[in-house]
Write an enzyme that holds these catalytic residues in place. Structure first.
Site, mmCIF file in Angstrom:
data_model
loop_
_atom_site.group_PDB
_atom_site.id
_atom_site.type_symbol
_atom_site.label_atom_id
_atom_site.label_comp_id
_atom_site.label_asym_id
_atom_site.label_seq_id
_atom_site.Cartn_x
_atom_site.Cartn_y
_atom_site.Cartn_z
ATOM 1 N N GLU A 92 0.751 -1.182 -0.052
ATOM 2 C CA GLU A 92 -0.006 0.000 0.030
ATOM 3 C C GLU A 92 0.984 1.298 0.035
ATOM 4 O O GLU A 92 2.038 1.037 0.480
ATOM 5 C CB GLU A 92 -0.891 -0.057 1.197
ATOM 6 C CG GLU A 92 -2.001 -1.093 1.295
ATOM 7 C CD GLU A 92 -2.667 -1.090 2.478
ATOM 8 O OE1 GLU A 92 -3.486 -2.073 2.662
ATOM 9 O OE2 GLU A 92 -2.400 -0.330 3.463
ATOM 10 N N CYS A 105 3.473 8.701 0.854
ATOM 11 C CA CYS A 105 3.937 7.711 1.865
ATOM 12 C C CYS A 105 3.990 6.471 1.064
ATOM 13 O O CYS A 105 3.135 5.833 0.600
ATOM 14 C CB CYS A 105 2.832 7.726 2.721
ATOM 15 S SG CYS A 105 3.303 6.892 4.165
ATOM 16 N N CYS A 112 6.786 -6.520 7.657
ATOM 17 C CA CYS A 112 7.786 -5.959 8.289
ATOM 18 C C CYS A 112 8.173 -6.852 9.441
ATOM 19 O O CYS A 112 7.275 -7.596 9.926
ATOM 20 C CB CYS A 112 7.628 -4.694 9.154
ATOM 21 S SG CYS A 112 8.948 -3.841 10.087
ATOM 22 N N CYS A 116 6.939 -4.478 16.149
ATOM 23 C CA CYS A 116 6.460 -3.368 16.984
ATOM 24 C C CYS A 116 5.050 -3.772 17.416
ATOM 25 O O CYS A 116 4.029 -4.098 16.677
ATOM 26 C CB CYS A 116 6.300 -1.859 16.462
ATOM 27 S SG CYS A 116 8.189 -1.534 15.898
ATOM 28 N N CYS A 119 1.634 -1.886 15.988
ATOM 29 C CA CYS A 119 1.518 -1.508 14.330
ATOM 30 C C CYS A 119 1.204 -2.753 13.578
ATOM 31 O O CYS A 119 1.471 -3.947 13.800
ATOM 32 C CB CYS A 119 3.135 -1.330 13.775
ATOM 33 S SG CYS A 119 3.294 -0.961 12.182
ATOM 34 N N GLY A 161 6.922 -1.603 5.980
ATOM 35 C CA GLY A 161 8.254 -1.962 6.086
ATOM 36 C C GLY A 161 9.253 -1.162 6.866
ATOM 37 O O GLY A 161 8.880 0.247 6.970
ATOM 38 N N GLU A 162 10.367 -1.523 7.029
ATOM 39 C CA GLU A 162 11.492 -1.189 7.693
ATOM 40 C C GLU A 162 12.622 -0.595 6.773
ATOM 41 O O GLU A 162 13.285 -1.581 6.354
ATOM 42 C CB GLU A 162 12.155 -1.658 8.919
ATOM 43 C CG GLU A 162 13.482 -1.100 9.395
ATOM 44 C CD GLU A 162 13.544 0.375 9.633
ATOM 45 O OE1 GLU A 162 12.713 0.883 10.404
ATOM 46 O OE2 GLU A 162 14.461 0.936 9.164
ATOM 47 N N LEU A 216 10.626 6.745 17.640
ATOM 48 C CA LEU A 216 10.953 6.704 18.908
ATOM 49 C C LEU A 216 10.088 6.056 20.027
ATOM 50 O O LEU A 216 10.293 4.975 20.514
ATOM 51 C CB LEU A 216 11.455 8.310 19.451
ATOM 52 C CG LEU A 216 12.190 8.131 20.691
ATOM 53 C CD1 LEU A 216 13.590 7.434 20.395
ATOM 54 C CD2 LEU A 216 12.480 9.595 21.324
ATOM 55 N N ASN A 217 8.706 6.726 19.993
ATOM 56 C CA ASN A 217 7.575 6.057 20.822
ATOM 57 C C ASN A 217 7.683 5.895 22.355
ATOM 58 O O ASN A 217 6.818 5.300 23.136
ATOM 59 C CB ASN A 217 7.275 4.896 20.295
ATOM 60 C CG ASN A 217 7.039 5.154 18.585
ATOM 61 O OD1 ASN A 217 6.442 6.060 18.244
ATOM 62 N ND2 ASN A 217 6.802 4.067 17.868
ATOM 63 N N ASN A 291 -3.456 5.232 16.581
ATOM 64 C CA ASN A 291 -4.647 5.199 15.528
ATOM 65 C C ASN A 291 -4.996 3.434 16.030
ATOM 66 O O ASN A 291 -4.225 2.511 16.034
ATOM 67 C CB ASN A 291 -4.194 4.950 14.017
ATOM 68 C CG ASN A 291 -4.094 6.414 13.607
ATOM 69 O OD1 ASN A 291 -4.896 7.071 13.927
ATOM 70 N ND2 ASN A 291 -3.256 6.606 12.983
ATOM 71 N N CYS A 334 -1.365 6.394 9.832
ATOM 72 C CA CYS A 334 0.020 5.807 10.245
ATOM 73 C C CYS A 334 -0.244 4.438 11.025
ATOM 74 O O CYS A 334 -1.143 4.267 11.850
ATOM 75 C CB CYS A 334 0.433 6.542 11.257
ATOM 76 S SG CYS A 334 1.349 7.992 10.602
HETATM 77 N N1 SAH Z 1 9.399 1.141 9.803
HETATM 78 C C1 SAH Z 1 9.590 2.456 9.908
HETATM 79 C C2 SAH Z 1 8.546 3.101 8.878
HETATM 80 C C3 SAH Z 1 7.433 2.931 9.005
HETATM 81 S S1 SAH Z 1 6.677 4.332 9.387
HETATM 82 C C4 SAH Z 1 9.103 3.197 11.273
HETATM 83 O O1 SAH Z 1 8.839 2.544 12.023
HETATM 84 O O2 SAH Z 1 9.741 4.253 11.258
HETATM 85 C C5 SAH Z 1 5.328 3.889 10.142
HETATM 86 C C6 SAH Z 1 4.966 4.748 11.436
HETATM 87 O O3 SAH Z 1 3.711 4.854 12.055
HETATM 88 C C7 SAH Z 1 5.957 4.994 12.556
HETATM 89 O O4 SAH Z 1 6.448 6.081 13.045
HETATM 90 C C8 SAH Z 1 5.031 4.249 13.610
HETATM 91 O O5 SAH Z 1 5.621 4.508 15.022
HETATM 92 C C9 SAH Z 1 3.729 4.790 13.296
HETATM 93 N N2 SAH Z 1 2.537 3.684 13.787
HETATM 94 C C10 SAH Z 1 2.582 2.555 13.554
HETATM 95 N N3 SAH Z 1 1.816 1.915 14.187
HETATM 96 C C11 SAH Z 1 0.506 2.929 14.510
HETATM 97 C C12 SAH Z 1 -0.501 3.055 15.151
HETATM 98 N N4 SAH Z 1 -1.357 2.145 15.413
HETATM 99 N N5 SAH Z 1 -0.998 4.406 15.319
HETATM 100 C C13 SAH Z 1 -0.412 5.551 15.033
HETATM 101 N N6 SAH Z 1 0.978 5.291 14.354
HETATM 102 C C14 SAH Z 1 1.560 4.087 14.240
HETATM 103 FE FE1 SF4 Z 2 7.739 -1.244 13.706
HETATM 104 FE FE2 SF4 Z 2 7.943 0.493 11.626
HETATM 105 FE FE3 SF4 Z 2 7.900 -2.238 11.255
HETATM 106 FE FE4 SF4 Z 2 5.556 -0.958 11.966
HETATM 107 S S1 SF4 Z 2 6.535 -0.501 10.069
HETATM 108 S S2 SF4 Z 2 6.547 -2.911 12.734
HETATM 109 S S3 SF4 Z 2 6.429 0.639 13.348
HETATM 110 S S4 SF4 Z 2 9.220 -0.949 12.197
#
Ligand code: SAH
Ligand code: SF4
Length: 343
Positions: A92, A105, A112, A116, A119, A161-162, A216-217, A291, A334
């Protein structure tokens, strides 16, 4: 013979290939201008190249495209694209309208591996890395759907993805995004978002400094390791030390994304820890209210807590924005991307 995809090559590699088949070096840029600049889908369109030469090129090379399996438009104008890949996998991408431009985006992997907890992409696991062509094609093809393609000025790797876990392919795709003979984006308008793979951040800084965002989170190792398993490998000290060395342009900053989750990382003491952690880093903070995604135990904080968290940071002289998710009615916000439309 398997044909080489021009969209999988950067400028140097294209040059090497055209020379290898006996052509003049300038052909490389000529072909790339057609493919990336004018979005040619076939060699037939390349009218300033002779018919014979086009036929010759076609015997070695191809120009790939993704299949747009579905698009959805949100009430706020956000568009979500579901791309089907050659092997049937789906990814997507999202086109986000901003005040005076658009941001694409895009995804870097199918799924991934980072796991996390909050996510949806992470819960899906990793199917495979994307090829450079599959990464750049998201941008090329989204742009093709726009009435005013020039309004697409920004790209963020914040889809599935990362990106730093698929370093080589991402690097080549970014080179084609910013190369003047290809998509010609400003390198400061291409943002890579990472969960914090320290060695690859270091490498990116050396090889291709673009705009950097770090998810960071959490501001303490205990909470961060709980939310993001990668923190056990690269804990906060290692991560922040790496980021202090990341080359920034004058006035540039690293963006820190911080998903706010009720009772997990949204207390005022968390805000204080965050301010301490970022003390000697040129930083801006992007708060993302969690979200909702089914199957996780997490909740979105109420508006009052979100504003109080922001206020606490602002009082510590930090630059803080709140990302109001767009496209949540079509699951384009996100952390909501997961390619499950087909099911
Ligand atoms: N893997 C990379 C790129 C993906 S970005 C990374 O993690 O940075 C995805 C972004 O969405 C990240 O900043 C993550 O912290 C955020 N994200 C993931 N799940 C989310 C959720 N349920 N609600 C809000 N933000 C979320
Ligand atoms: Fe974590 Fe980013 Fe992968 Fe989601 S996409 S699992 S936030 S590293």
């Amino acid at each position: 013979m398997v044909k080489v995809d021009f969209k999988d090559l950067d400028l140097e590699e294209t040059r090497a290939w055209v020379e290898k088949i006996g052509l003049e070096t300038y052909r490389a840029k000529q072909i790339r201008r057609w493919i990336f600049g004018r979005q040619a889908e076939s060699f037939e369109e390349m009218t300033n190249i002779s018919k014979e030469l086009r036929k010759y090129l076609k015997s070695f090379f191809m120009i790939s495209q993704l299949k747009i399996a579905k698009t959805e438009i949100s009430l706020d104008g956000t568009r979500k694209f579901l791309f089907e890949l050659q092997d049937g996998n789906v990814i997507e991408s999202v086109l986000i309208p901003e005040r005076d431009h658009y941001t694409a985006c895009i995804s870097s992997q199918v799924g991934c591996a980072m796991g996390c907890r909050f996510c949806l992409t992470g819960r899906q696991g990793l199917a495979r890395n994307l090829k450079s062509s599959e990464i750049i094609n998201q941008v090329v093809q989204i742009r093709q759907t726009m009435d005013h393609p020039d309004e697409l000025t920004n790209v963020v790797f914040m889809g599935m993805g990362e990106p730093l876990a698929n370093y080589e392919a991402v690097k080549r795709a970014v080179k084609n995004m910013i190369s003047p003979d290809a998509l010609n984006f400003s390198r400061r308008r291409v943002t890579l978002s990472t969960c914090g793979l320290a060695p690859e951040i270091e490498r990116l800084g050396r090889e291709l400094p673009i705009n950097l965002a770090v998810s960071l989170n959490a501001a303490d190792d205990k909470t961060r390791s709980l939310l993001m398993p990668i923190n056990r490998r690269y804990p906060l000290k290692k991560l922040t030390e790496t980021l202090k060395r990341f080359p920034l342009p004058r006035g540039g900053r690293v963006t820190f994304e911080y998903v706010l989750i009720e009772d997990v990382n949204d207390r005022l003491s968390d805000a204080e820890n965050l301010a301490k952690l970022l003390k000697n880093i040129k930083a801006k903070i992007n708060l993302i209210p969690f979200n909702l995604c089914n199957g996780t135990p997490f909740k979105t904080p109420d508006e009052g807590s979100i504003l109080a968290f922001q206020d606490k940071l602002v009082r510590k002289n930090l630059t803080v924005t709140i990302r109001r998710s767009k496209g949540s009615d079509i699951s384009a916000a996100c952390g909501q991307l997961r390619s499950c439309w087909m099911s």
